[in-house]
Design an enzyme around this catalytic site. Sequence first.
Site, PDB file in Angstrom:
ATOM      1  N   GLY A 170      -3.113   8.710  15.220  1.00 33.49           N
ATOM      2  CA  GLY A 170      -4.266   8.941  14.811  1.00 33.49           C
ATOM      3  C   GLY A 170      -4.545  10.356  14.453  1.00 33.49           C
ATOM      4  N   LYS A 210       3.112   8.501  14.868  1.00 36.80           N
ATOM      5  CA  LYS A 210       1.711   8.969  14.397  1.00 36.80           C
ATOM      6  C   LYS A 210       0.814   8.709  15.626  1.00 36.80           C
ATOM      7  CE  LYS A 210       3.259   5.986  11.402  1.00 36.80           C
ATOM      8  NZ  LYS A 210       3.033   4.381  10.620  1.00 36.80           N
ATOM      9  N   ASN A 216       0.794  -1.301   0.062  1.00 36.88           N
ATOM     10  CA  ASN A 216       0.026   0.282  -0.040  1.00 36.88           C
ATOM     11  C   ASN A 216       0.797   1.254   0.012  1.00 36.88           C
ATOM     12  OD1 ASN A 216      -2.033  -2.138   0.103  1.00 36.88           O
ATOM     13  ND2 ASN A 216      -2.377  -1.291   2.685  1.00 36.88           N
ATOM     14  N   GLY A 255      -1.991   4.321   8.251  1.00 38.58           N
ATOM     15  CA  GLY A 255      -0.513   4.819   8.500  1.00 38.58           C
ATOM     16  C   GLY A 255       0.140   4.305   7.501  1.00 38.58           C
ATOM     17  N   ASP A 256      -0.167   3.466   6.320  1.00 36.50           N
ATOM     18  CA  ASP A 256       0.622   3.059   5.191  1.00 36.50           C
ATOM     19  C   ASP A 256       0.770   4.250   4.217  1.00 36.50           C
ATOM     20  OD1 ASP A 256       0.291   0.594   6.358  1.00 36.50           O
ATOM     21  OD2 ASP A 256      -1.237  -0.191   5.017  1.00 36.50           O
TER      22      ASP A 256
END
Length: 305
Positions: free
Chosen positions: A225, A223, A32, A255-256
């Site tokens: 959210g 990260k 991804n 995240g990807d």
Amino acid sequence: MRILAIGECMAEMAPTDAPSTYQMGFAGDTFNTAWYLAQLTPETPLSYFTAVGDDAISSRMLGAMRESGINTQQVRIVPNRSVGLYLITLNNGERSFTYWRGQSAARLLAQDKQALAHAMMQSDLIYFSGITLAILNPEGRAALLDVARSARRGGKRIAFDPNLRPHLWDSSSEMTENIMQAAAVSDIALPSFEDEATWFSDKNPAATLQRYARAGAETIVVKNGAETVLYRTRGAEGSVHVPPLASVVDTTAAGDSFNAGILAGLATDTPLPDSIALACKLAGHVVQGKGALVPINQSLLDSCP
Ligand code: ADP
């Protein structure tokens, strides 16, 4: 800069509006990221390293990768194996995932250490995740980390997303030990605070950042959210505000896609806070669409470095 992503891509069966009808696609965390990266920086040479089978679905997967602008020349073909598969079930709008990946060819991606070393030699920035490690046997994990360590000594940069998935590991201690071994060979760590807090008992994102800094990563982006992103690069620390969203449809690949923004920034020598802002914009777009691979609109691409 040439980029290499290493991991597993799977066939995806996603429900459509017609009853009992599924649409086939291809997805997987590192794939991804590569898919988004190919669109963000089409001029950056980008390869994917994995193993697939010698059957029809494996060829279709490779074709889909190439169509997305990803070079597949380094992909290993393992006779008598095939690609992993997952099926999405919708229950009152909630997605749940069922996997058939235990015997996937990708589990053997590190079997040929020389092929792995060769692929890394052909690149400048190498990206893999905790899922890449989790699907390998202990020998495969040792081989991957060994080759990455040598590549790093030879001047390559290693980027790693811990992507903690306890069900892919025999025990949580096996997972956390392997993740920190991978962190120790990485220049760039891209953890997600919520998972890290659960499995490493980090009290706050700063604790996550410090743990990866102690492991030896020079650049760390935490990260969290919808919450502020924390970063550190070459000793300088800061944070980037995440633009609030009116609605979130599906957080798959948040995240990807975020990581793709960071890697695109590295490939174009963009200052890290600007790369994080782009990563947030892209991930914000992705969580407002369905599925892992959400088409990117031109205005988002125009804002790329
Ligand atoms: P992961 O998918 O790895 O768990 P996160 O949930 O931390 O990662 O999300 C990655 C990025 O996606 C965040 O840093 C943010 O930019 C974006 N994002 C995720 N959820 C939201 C949200 N509810 N609102 C705005 N942005 C979000």
